[in-house]
Design a protein around this motif. Structure first.
Motif, PDB file in Angstrom:
ATOM      1  N   GLN A   1       0.839  -1.207   0.000  1.00 25.87           N
ATOM      2  CA  GLN A   1       0.000   0.000   0.000  1.00 25.87           C
ATOM      3  C   GLN A   1       0.869   1.250   0.000  1.00 25.87           C
ATOM      4  OE1 GLN A   1      -2.879  -0.054   3.220  1.00 25.87           O
ATOM      5  NE2 GLN A   1      -2.929  -2.281   3.220  1.00 25.87           N
ATOM      6  N   PHE A   2       0.286   2.356  -0.495  1.00 25.83           N
ATOM      7  CA  PHE A   2       0.955   3.646  -0.396  1.00 25.83           C
ATOM      8  C   PHE A   2       0.850   4.141   1.042  1.00 25.83           C
ATOM      9  CE2 PHE A   2      -0.192   4.174  -5.029  1.00 25.83           C
ATOM     10  CZ  PHE A   2       1.106   4.040  -5.474  1.00 25.83           C
ATOM     11  N   PRO A   3       1.927   4.712   1.579  1.00 32.50           N
ATOM     12  CA  PRO A   3       1.827   5.293   2.924  1.00 32.50           C
ATOM     13  C   PRO A   3       0.969   6.551   2.885  1.00 32.50           C
ATOM     14  CG  PRO A   3       3.959   5.805   1.951  1.00 32.50           C
ATOM     15  CD  PRO A   3       3.272   4.847   1.015  1.00 32.50           C
ATOM     16  N   PRO A   4       0.404   6.960   3.997  1.00 32.29           N
ATOM     17  CA  PRO A   4      -0.406   8.184   4.019  1.00 32.29           C
ATOM     18  C   PRO A   4       0.437   9.392   3.646  1.00 32.29           C
ATOM     19  CG  PRO A   4       0.095   7.462   6.242  1.00 32.29           C
ATOM     20  CD  PRO A   4       0.539   6.363   5.334  1.00 32.29           C
ATOM     21  N   GLN A   5      -0.115  10.278   2.834  1.00 33.81           N
ATOM     22  CA  GLN A   5       0.625  11.443   2.369  1.00 33.81           C
ATOM     23  C   GLN A   5       0.450  12.613   3.325  1.00 33.81           C
ATOM     24  OE1 GLN A   5       2.703  11.321  -0.637  1.00 33.81           O
ATOM     25  NE2 GLN A   5       2.358   9.281   0.165  1.00 33.81           N
ATOM     26  N   ASN A   6       1.540  13.016   3.953  1.00 34.84           N
ATOM     27  CA  ASN A   6       1.521  14.161   4.846  1.00 34.84           C
ATOM     28  C   ASN A   6       1.831  15.437   4.056  1.00 34.84           C
ATOM     29  OD1 ASN A   6       1.042  12.609   7.211  1.00 34.84           O
ATOM     30  ND2 ASN A   6       3.195  12.006   7.232  1.00 34.84           N
ATOM     31  N   SER A   7       1.685  16.568   4.703  1.00 31.36           N
ATOM     32  CA  SER A   7       1.920  17.844   4.025  1.00 31.36           C
ATOM     33  C   SER A   7       3.406  18.180   4.079  1.00 31.36           C
ATOM     34  CB  SER A   7       1.112  18.953   4.699  1.00 31.36           C
ATOM     35  OG  SER A   7       1.401  18.990   6.077  1.00 31.36           O
ATOM     36  N   PHE A   8       4.152  17.732   3.066  1.00 35.97           N
ATOM     37  CA  PHE A   8       5.575  18.031   2.983  1.00 35.97           C
ATOM     38  C   PHE A   8       5.771  19.315   2.185  1.00 35.97           C
ATOM     39  CE2 PHE A   8       5.366  13.336   3.324  1.00 35.97           C
ATOM     40  CZ  PHE A   8       6.042  13.196   4.526  1.00 35.97           C
ATOM     41  N   THR A   9       6.705  20.127   2.622  1.00 40.75           N
ATOM     42  CA  THR A   9       6.859  21.452   2.031  1.00 40.75           C
ATOM     43  C   THR A   9       8.219  21.664   1.379  1.00 40.75           C
ATOM     44  OG1 THR A   9       7.594  22.314   4.170  1.00 40.75           O
ATOM     45  CG2 THR A   9       5.243  22.495   3.663  1.00 40.75           C
ATOM     46  N   VAL A  10       8.993  20.611   1.183  1.00 42.59           N
ATOM     47  CA  VAL A  10      10.321  20.773   0.589  1.00 42.59           C
ATOM     48  C   VAL A  10      10.177  21.072  -0.902  1.00 42.59           C
ATOM     49  CG1 VAL A  10      12.569  19.706   0.238  1.00 42.59           C
ATOM     50  CG2 VAL A  10      11.230  19.144   2.264  1.00 42.59           C
ATOM     51  N   PRO A  11      10.817  22.134  -1.411  1.00 45.37           N
ATOM     52  CA  PRO A  11      10.666  22.506  -2.826  1.00 45.37           C
ATOM     53  C   PRO A  11      11.535  21.669  -3.748  1.00 45.37           C
ATOM     54  CG  PRO A  11      12.105  24.071  -1.734  1.00 45.37           C
ATOM     55  CD  PRO A  11      11.650  23.109  -0.674  1.00 45.37           C
ATOM     56  N   ILE A  12      11.171  20.423  -3.932  1.00 47.09           N
ATOM     57  CA  ILE A  12      11.930  19.543  -4.828  1.00 47.09           C
ATOM     58  C   ILE A  12      10.998  19.013  -5.925  1.00 47.09           C
ATOM     59  CG2 ILE A  12      13.608  18.843  -3.079  1.00 47.09           C
ATOM     60  CD1 ILE A  12      12.002  16.299  -2.648  1.00 47.09           C
ATOM     61  N   MET A  13      11.596  18.706  -7.046  1.00 43.69           N
ATOM     62  CA  MET A  13      10.853  18.149  -8.168  1.00 43.69           C
ATOM     63  C   MET A  13      10.888  16.629  -8.079  1.00 43.69           C
ATOM     64  SD  MET A  13       9.730  20.734  -9.862  1.00 43.69           S
ATOM     65  CE  MET A  13       9.273  20.019 -11.458  1.00 43.69           C
ATOM     66  N   LEU A  14       9.722  16.005  -8.120  1.00 46.85           N
ATOM     67  CA  LEU A  14       9.627  14.554  -8.068  1.00 46.85           C
ATOM     68  C   LEU A  14       9.411  13.994  -9.461  1.00 46.85           C
ATOM     69  CD1 LEU A  14       7.330  14.177  -4.922  1.00 46.85           C
ATOM     70  CD2 LEU A  14       9.814  13.998  -5.011  1.00 46.85           C
ATOM     71  N   ALA A  15       9.969  12.811  -9.685  1.00 49.75           N
ATOM     72  CA  ALA A  15       9.793  12.150 -10.976  1.00 49.75           C
ATOM     73  C   ALA A  15       8.388  11.560 -11.066  1.00 49.75           C
ATOM     74  CB  ALA A  15      10.848  11.067 -11.150  1.00 49.75           C
ATOM     75  N   SER A  16       8.031  11.124 -12.234  1.00 51.05           N
ATOM     76  CA  SER A  16       6.725  10.510 -12.442  1.00 51.05           C
ATOM     77  C   SER A  16       6.603   9.242 -11.582  1.00 51.05           C
ATOM     78  CB  SER A  16       6.559  10.147 -13.923  1.00 51.05           C
ATOM     79  OG  SER A  16       5.332   9.481 -14.137  1.00 51.05           O
ATOM     80  N   GLY A  17       5.526   9.144 -10.825  1.00 52.28           N
ATOM     81  CA  GLY A  17       5.311   7.981  -9.961  1.00 52.28           C
ATOM     82  C   GLY A  17       6.086   8.034  -8.662  1.00 52.28           C
ATOM     83  N   GLU A  18       6.791   9.132  -8.419  1.00 49.46           N
ATOM     84  CA  GLU A  18       7.583   9.264  -7.191  1.00 49.46           C
ATOM     85  C   GLU A  18       6.780  10.031  -6.137  1.00 49.46           C
ATOM     86  OE1 GLU A  18      12.126  10.549  -5.837  1.00 49.46           O
ATOM     87  OE2 GLU A  18      11.235  11.415  -7.647  1.00 49.46           O
ATOM     88  N   TYR A  19       6.838   9.570  -4.885  1.00 51.63           N
ATOM     89  CA  TYR A  19       6.144  10.251  -3.794  1.00 51.63           C
ATOM     90  C   TYR A  19       7.024  10.241  -2.546  1.00 51.63           C
ATOM     91  CZ  TYR A  19       4.991   5.411  -2.567  1.00 51.63           C
ATOM     92  OH  TYR A  19       5.071   4.067  -2.270  1.00 51.63           O
ATOM     93  N   ILE A  20       6.793  11.227  -1.702  1.00 53.74           N
ATOM     94  CA  ILE A  20       7.583  11.356  -0.481  1.00 53.74           C
ATOM     95  C   ILE A  20       7.053  10.423   0.599  1.00 53.74           C
ATOM     96  CG2 ILE A  20       8.287  12.934   1.371  1.00 53.74           C
ATOM     97  CD1 ILE A  20       8.190  15.197  -0.633  1.00 53.74           C
TER      98      ILE A  20
END
Length: 366
Positions: free
Chosen positions: A225-244
């Motif tokens: 499963q995907f982990p729960p998405q929290n409100s991350f504020t780091v200004p980085i570019m994520l690739a396609s399909g990439e999540y923090i």
């Protein structure tokens, strides 16, 4: 002539108290504290405390301020030694004391003694949810009784709730990863109290509450499963399909720095040309040697995604794909990464517990 501040009689030139009066006063303070502690321990009655106060006021020169100070100290001591769980008897002891001692609550709480006791009682009542497996609705009713007797601020309630949650998380984590039922128990508790588990105060960085969240993430990843998405504020570019997945603030990055030095071995004769100048004749053979050191790159945020380890700071940013890792060394306060590549240099990230990142690397599908 000076006047004794205790008995009011002449104390001599430049003196404000008789030695004997001072000793009596100190003895009276000690006796009152002993009586008060005895009352809170259940070995004395409120009537004996009140009688002792009257006697000490007359014989040992105790003032109203002295009595209020002693009561505050006794309340703080009781908060330190009271045994959990909090029962009706504990509440009755405090209720009888506050209603009969004849000192305003503001005076008793001048140093925060009542706040300390209220937080302790509130926290102890919350712990019954975990220790006695009490329903949360019942626990909340008990906390309402506690706060009616000892009102505390919302900040103290939150602080007590986080302490109780941290203790429970520590107990659950002692046997390894938290189970689904334990996680649900912790989630119900934090939700009912509205605890900021996704935005913890700085003092809980690396705490068992944080590990509790991390354990939940690891369990989700293990089950696909995907982990729960929290409100991350780091200004980085994520690739396609990439999540923090997680981020660590205030991390210091060190990178290996290689310096070269030319050294040689000389043979032959040397002679002085002029003052301070020499010339060596004969053959000299030199070679290059390398020195390795770790250079402080800067402080920034370390971000863990499902594909990369990313360091972001105003000074420098770095990305290490999981697939490029050939070595990871955990430390108590960070990790050292070694990635594949002919010119790859070691990187060290310091300022966090490496428990989560090491477990993440073992379960993530790289």
């Amino acid at each position: 002539m000076g006047q004794c501040k205790y008995c009011g009689q002449s104390a001599g030139l430049f003196s404000h108290a008789h030695k004997a009066c001072e000793e009596k006063h100190k003895q009276g303070i000690a006796e009152l504290l002993a009586y008060l502690n005895g009352y809170f321990n259940g070995t004395g009655s409120i009537s004996s405390v009140l009688h002792k106060i009257k006697t000490l006021q007359a014989d040992n020169y105790l003032s109203k301020e002295d009595i209020a100070t002693c009561c505050s100290k006794a309340i703080e001591h009781y908060a330190d030694v009271v045994k959990l769980p909090i029962t009706k008897q504990h509440l009755q002891i405090v209720d009888i004391f506050l209603n009969n001692i004849g000192i305003p609550r503001t005076a008793l709480n001048r140093t925060g003694a009542l706040d300390v006791l209220g937080k302790r009682f509130y926290q102890g009542t919350l712990m019954s949810y975990f220790a006695e497996n009490e329903p949360m609705a019942k626990v909340e009713k008990r906390t309402q009784i506690v706060t009616r007797l000892l009102p505390i601020s919302s900040e103290l309630k939150e602080s007590a709730g986080l302490v109780a949650l941290d203790k429970a998380a520590h107990k659950y984590l002692s046997n390894g990863l938290i189970t689904d039922s334990e996680q649900a128990h912790l989630d119900d508790f934090s939700t009912a109290l509205g605890l900021p588990v996704n935005n913890l105060p700085a003092r809980y960085k690396g705490s068992d509450i944080e590990k509790m969240q991390q354990a939940s993430i690891l369990r989700r990843i293990q089950s696909g499963q995907f982990p729960p998405q929290n409100s991350f504020t780091v200004p980085i570019m994520l690739a396609s399909g990439e999540y923090i997945i997680w981020q660590y603030p205030n991390v210091t990055m060190y990178q290996e720095k290689i310096t070269k030095e030319w050294v040689g071995r000389s043979s032959g004769w040397s002679y002085r040309v002029c003052k301070g100048v020499y010339y060596r004749t004969g053959g000299s053979k030199g070679h290059s040697i390398e020195h390795s050191s770790m250079e402080n790159v800067g402080v920034g945020t370390l971000v863990l995604t499902n594909k990369n380890i990313i360091f972001y700071s105003p000074q420098k940013s770095s990305k290490v794909p999981y697939k490029k890792l050939i070595g990871v060394t955990p430390y108590s306060d960070g990790v050292e990464l070694q990635k594949d590549g002919a010119n790859a240099k070691r990187q060290v990230f310091q300022g966090f517990d490496s428990w989560f990142i090491m477990n993440l690397l073992s379960v993530i599908n790289i």
